[in-house]
Design a protein around this motif. Structure first.
Motif, PDB file in Angstrom:
ATOM      1  N   LYS A 123       0.877  -1.164   0.000  1.00 40.79           N
ATOM      2  CA  LYS A 123       0.000   0.000   0.000  1.00 40.79           C
ATOM      3  C   LYS A 123       0.918   1.219   0.000  1.00 40.79           C
ATOM      4  CE  LYS A 123      -1.422   1.897   3.675  1.00 40.79           C
ATOM      5  NZ  LYS A 123      -2.018   2.343   4.959  1.00 40.79           N
ATOM      6  N   ASP A 124       0.862   2.000  -1.090  1.00 41.94           N
ATOM      7  CA  ASP A 124       1.714   3.190  -1.199  1.00 41.94           C
ATOM      8  C   ASP A 124       3.187   2.847  -0.920  1.00 41.94           C
ATOM      9  OD1 ASP A 124      -0.542   4.723  -1.715  1.00 41.94           O
ATOM     10  OD2 ASP A 124      -0.864   5.145   0.405  1.00 41.94           O
ATOM     11  N   HIS A 125       3.663   1.747  -1.517  1.00 44.96           N
ATOM     12  CA  HIS A 125       5.050   1.284  -1.406  1.00 44.96           C
ATOM     13  C   HIS A 125       5.428   0.853   0.015  1.00 44.96           C
ATOM     14  CE1 HIS A 125       5.093   3.425  -5.266  1.00 44.96           C
ATOM     15  NE2 HIS A 125       6.042   2.557  -5.596  1.00 44.96           N
ATOM     16  N   GLN A 126       4.452   0.637   0.855  1.00 48.74           N
ATOM     17  CA  GLN A 126       4.687   0.054   2.173  1.00 48.74           C
ATOM     18  C   GLN A 126       4.338  -1.430   2.106  1.00 48.74           C
ATOM     19  OE1 GLN A 126       5.549   1.893   5.381  1.00 48.74           O
ATOM     20  NE2 GLN A 126       6.406   3.077   3.680  1.00 48.74           N
ATOM     21  N   LEU A 127       5.190  -2.264   2.688  1.00 53.57           N
ATOM     22  CA  LEU A 127       5.014  -3.710   2.661  1.00 53.57           C
ATOM     23  C   LEU A 127       4.353  -4.180   3.956  1.00 53.57           C
ATOM     24  CD1 LEU A 127       5.715  -6.540   1.390  1.00 53.57           C
ATOM     25  CD2 LEU A 127       7.894  -6.390   2.616  1.00 53.57           C
ATOM     26  N   LEU A 128       3.371  -5.055   3.818  1.00 57.47           N
ATOM     27  CA  LEU A 128       2.697  -5.610   4.990  1.00 57.47           C
ATOM     28  C   LEU A 128       3.444  -6.862   5.451  1.00 57.47           C
ATOM     29  CD1 LEU A 128       0.108  -5.156   6.729  1.00 57.47           C
ATOM     30  CD2 LEU A 128      -0.955  -6.968   5.381  1.00 57.47           C
ATOM     31  N   VAL A 129       3.885  -6.852   6.689  1.00 59.00           N
ATOM     32  CA  VAL A 129       4.624  -7.996   7.235  1.00 59.00           C
ATOM     33  C   VAL A 129       4.017  -8.421   8.564  1.00 59.00           C
ATOM     34  CG1 VAL A 129       6.781  -7.272   6.141  1.00 59.00           C
ATOM     35  CG2 VAL A 129       6.310  -6.593   8.504  1.00 59.00           C
ATOM     36  N   GLU A 130       4.244  -9.666   8.897  1.00 56.46           N
ATOM     37  CA  GLU A 130       3.948 -10.158  10.234  1.00 56.46           C
ATOM     38  C   GLU A 130       5.218 -10.004  11.061  1.00 56.46           C
ATOM     39  OE1 GLU A 130       2.741 -14.151   9.502  1.00 56.46           O
ATOM     40  OE2 GLU A 130       0.678 -13.583   9.016  1.00 56.46           O
ATOM     41  N   GLU A 131       5.103  -9.437  12.248  1.00 51.16           N
ATOM     42  CA  GLU A 131       6.289  -9.209  13.065  1.00 51.16           C
ATOM     43  C   GLU A 131       6.048  -9.705  14.484  1.00 51.16           C
ATOM     44  OE1 GLU A 131       9.549  -5.736  14.163  1.00 51.16           O
ATOM     45  OE2 GLU A 131       7.530  -5.167  13.528  1.00 51.16           O
ATOM     46  N   GLU A 142      -6.197  -2.424  -0.874  1.00 50.34           N
ATOM     47  CA  GLU A 142      -6.899  -1.383  -0.122  1.00 50.34           C
ATOM     48  C   GLU A 142      -7.294  -2.028   1.196  1.00 50.34           C
ATOM     49  OE1 GLU A 142      -7.943   2.256   0.816  1.00 50.34           O
ATOM     50  OE2 GLU A 142      -7.209   1.779  -1.199  1.00 50.34           O
ATOM     51  N   PRO A 143      -6.523  -1.774   2.259  1.00 52.13           N
ATOM     52  CA  PRO A 143      -6.673  -2.585   3.469  1.00 52.13           C
ATOM     53  C   PRO A 143      -7.943  -2.274   4.255  1.00 52.13           C
ATOM     54  CG  PRO A 143      -5.099  -0.826   3.842  1.00 52.13           C
ATOM     55  CD  PRO A 143      -5.469  -0.763   2.382  1.00 52.13           C
ATOM     56  N   LEU A 144      -8.314  -3.219   5.089  1.00 50.02           N
ATOM     57  CA  LEU A 144      -9.398  -2.995   6.037  1.00 50.02           C
ATOM     58  C   LEU A 144      -8.980  -1.922   7.037  1.00 50.02           C
ATOM     59  CD1 LEU A 144     -10.312  -6.728   6.775  1.00 50.02           C
ATOM     60  CD2 LEU A 144     -11.481  -5.167   5.211  1.00 50.02           C
ATOM     61  N   ASN A 145      -9.948  -1.300   7.643  1.00 51.77           N
ATOM     62  CA  ASN A 145      -9.651  -0.244   8.613  1.00 51.77           C
ATOM     63  C   ASN A 145      -8.861  -0.778   9.801  1.00 51.77           C
ATOM     64  OD1 ASN A 145     -10.954   1.754   7.148  1.00 51.77           O
ATOM     65  ND2 ASN A 145     -12.948   1.305   8.067  1.00 51.77           N
ATOM     66  N   VAL A 146      -9.133  -2.004  10.206  1.00 51.31           N
ATOM     67  CA  VAL A 146      -8.453  -2.600  11.357  1.00 51.31           C
ATOM     68  C   VAL A 146      -7.764  -3.873  10.894  1.00 51.31           C
ATOM     69  CG1 VAL A 146      -8.680  -3.544  13.666  1.00 51.31           C
ATOM     70  CG2 VAL A 146     -10.153  -1.638  12.965  1.00 51.31           C
ATOM     71  N   LEU A 147      -6.437  -3.917  11.020  1.00 52.97           N
ATOM     72  CA  LEU A 147      -5.667  -5.092  10.665  1.00 52.97           C
ATOM     73  C   LEU A 147      -5.353  -5.901  11.925  1.00 52.97           C
ATOM     74  CD1 LEU A 147      -3.163  -3.539   8.105  1.00 52.97           C
ATOM     75  CD2 LEU A 147      -5.063  -5.081   7.581  1.00 52.97           C
ATOM     76  N   PRO A 148      -5.052  -7.174  11.792  1.00 58.63           N
ATOM     77  CA  PRO A 148      -4.675  -7.975  12.964  1.00 58.63           C
ATOM     78  C   PRO A 148      -3.494  -7.354  13.700  1.00 58.63           C
ATOM     79  CG  PRO A 148      -5.075  -9.383  11.065  1.00 58.63           C
ATOM     80  CD  PRO A 148      -5.124  -7.973  10.553  1.00 58.63           C
ATOM     81  N   ALA A 149      -3.420  -7.579  14.993  1.00 59.33           N
ATOM     82  CA  ALA A 149      -2.430  -6.924  15.843  1.00 59.33           C
ATOM     83  C   ALA A 149      -1.005  -7.303  15.480  1.00 59.33           C
ATOM     84  CB  ALA A 149      -2.704  -7.263  17.309  1.00 59.33           C
ATOM     85  N   HIS A 150      -0.794  -8.480  14.903  1.00 57.93           N
ATOM     86  CA  HIS A 150       0.560  -8.965  14.647  1.00 57.93           C
ATOM     87  C   HIS A 150       1.103  -8.561  13.281  1.00 57.93           C
ATOM     88  CE1 HIS A 150      -2.081 -11.937  12.818  1.00 57.93           C
ATOM     89  NE2 HIS A 150      -1.057 -12.346  12.073  1.00 57.93           N
ATOM     90  N   VAL A 151       0.357  -7.764  12.493  1.00 58.45           N
ATOM     91  CA  VAL A 151       0.852  -7.328  11.190  1.00 58.45           C
ATOM     92  C   VAL A 151       1.030  -5.809  11.197  1.00 58.45           C
ATOM     93  CG1 VAL A 151      -0.250  -9.247  10.002  1.00 58.45           C
ATOM     94  CG2 VAL A 151      -1.441  -7.061  10.146  1.00 58.45           C
ATOM     95  N   LYS A 152       1.950  -5.330  10.351  1.00 55.51           N
ATOM     96  CA  LYS A 152       2.222  -3.901  10.281  1.00 55.51           C
ATOM     97  C   LYS A 152       2.779  -3.551   8.910  1.00 55.51           C
ATOM     98  CE  LYS A 152       5.831  -2.302  12.443  1.00 55.51           C
ATOM     99  NZ  LYS A 152       6.831  -1.985  13.489  1.00 55.51           N
ATOM    100  N   TRP A 153       2.677  -2.266   8.565  1.00 49.83           N
ATOM    101  CA  TRP A 153       3.250  -1.750   7.327  1.00 49.83           C
ATOM    102  C   TRP A 153       4.654  -1.228   7.605  1.00 49.83           C
ATOM    103  CZ3 TRP A 153       0.495  -2.792   3.124  1.00 49.83           C
ATOM    104  CH2 TRP A 153      -0.894  -2.930   3.228  1.00 49.83           C
ATOM    105  N   MET A 154       5.577  -1.491   6.657  1.00 50.18           N
ATOM    106  CA  MET A 154       6.917  -0.914   6.775  1.00 50.18           C
ATOM    107  C   MET A 154       7.526  -0.759   5.382  1.00 50.18           C
ATOM    108  SD  MET A 154       9.362  -3.989   8.243  1.00 50.18           S
ATOM    109  CE  MET A 154       8.608  -3.966   9.849  1.00 50.18           C
ATOM    110  N   GLY A 155       8.430   0.218   5.242  1.00 52.25           N
ATOM    111  CA  GLY A 155       9.152   0.398   3.994  1.00 52.25           C
ATOM    112  C   GLY A 155      10.174  -0.711   3.800  1.00 52.25           C
ATOM    113  N   LEU A 156      10.612  -0.900   2.553  1.00 52.95           N
ATOM    114  CA  LEU A 156      11.563  -1.970   2.277  1.00 52.95           C
ATOM    115  C   LEU A 156      12.876  -1.777   3.025  1.00 52.95           C
ATOM    116  CD1 LEU A 156      11.362  -2.969  -1.498  1.00 52.95           C
ATOM    117  CD2 LEU A 156      10.513  -4.176   0.506  1.00 52.95           C
TER     118      LEU A 156
END
Length: 282
Positions: free
Chosen positions: A28-36, A75-89
């Motif tokens: 999303k806008d060059h942000q990668l969704l990862v599980e952390e 186009e993500p949901l308004n609320v994502l699971p707690a263990h995932v986040k967006w981050m740049g490469l």
């Protein structure tokens, strides 16, 4: 492609539908969704990515150890699971395993190419995806567009046991690096090296030697690395691109690029060579 990636990642014609859990490189806008978890990041392994949001575009990349891999703009949901986040490469480097960081770099370039080639650049008609390769063809005029790769040269210049480092005004505060620039139409790589150095720092160089290359997905470059030696001239910086340049010895370096970059690999190679020279003299 890295050897470890080439041996275990297979590009192939896409399956009709994902039938098992797949790796999803979600952007999303060059942000990668990862599980952390506990400072370690991973790529989501899911049977259905639509549980996270609405798919804007999707491309099949291939199979990693027989598991399908997809690049997705979401186009993500308004609320994502707690263990995932967006981050740049860049932020993901060191958190993701190397193989998935490399695949994420490919995924974001394919996704961006798909987004920016919806219409023909010659006649403006909608393009159609060619199923057996990454290309888009205009059904009206026949123009075919492939993912863009912009070749750039980067060179480490040595003189009397010192390396030339320069600083762009766009760098993080205090950081210096070696010189780089894009290849222009009509020149070979060595000519591009000579021109860039003359333009940026005003000196001549010799003994231009190939070092290695690196795909650089920021946004779509292929970095081609060289080493060279100082041949003459006075340092004269191009104030449009460079705000400072100076010679540094291997034991008194300023802040330099992070380990993921070929710039850092070239600098580390220089430092190691200087250590060997010093050890040989003692």
């Amino acid at each position: 492609m890295h050897t470890y990636l080439a041996k275990r990642f297979v590009k192939a014609a896409p399956p009709a539908e994902p039938t098992t859990s797949s790796y999803w490189f979600i952007f999303k806008d060059h942000q990668l969704l990862v599980e952390e978890q506990n400072g370690v990041a991973s790529i989501p392994l899911l049977a259905d990515v639509s549980q996270l949001g609405v798919i804007v575009r999707q491309q099949y990349l291939g199979r990693w150890e027989d598991i399908p891999c997809y690049s997705v703009e979401l186009e993500p949901l308004n609320v994502l699971p707690a263990h995932v986040k967006w981050m740049g490469l860049r932020q993901a480097y060191g958190l993701l395993p190397d193989v998935f960081f490399s695949l994420a770099g490919e995924a974001i370039q394919i996704m961006d190419w798909d987004r920016t080639h919806q219409f023909c650049g010659r006649c403006g008609k909608p393009t159609e995806h060619v199923g057996y390769e990454f290309s888009k063809k205009c059904p009206n005029c026949g123009l075919t567009a492939y993912p863009r790769i912009s070749p750039a040269v980067i060179v480490l210049i040595e003189h009397q046991g010192k390396v030339l480092l320069s600083r762009s005004p766009h760098f993080p505060k205090g950081m210096y690096s070696i010189q780089a620039g894009f290849v222009e139409p009509g020149e070979n790589l060595e000519q591009a090296v000579e021109r860039e150095i003359l333009e940026e720092v005003g000196i001549q160089i010799k003994d231009i030697t190939y070092f290695g290359s690196q795909p650089w997905p920021f946004p779509n470059s292929l970095m081609i690395g060289f080493t060279a030696k100082y041949a003459g001239g006075e340092l004269t910086i191009d104030n449009n691109e460079i705000e400072d340049a100076a010679w540094h010895n291997a034991y008194d370096l300023p802040s330099i690029p992070p380990p993921l970059s070929i710039a850092r690999k070239l600098i580390d190679h220089f430092v190691e060579n200087q250590k060997q020279v010093r050890n040989a003299k003692t």
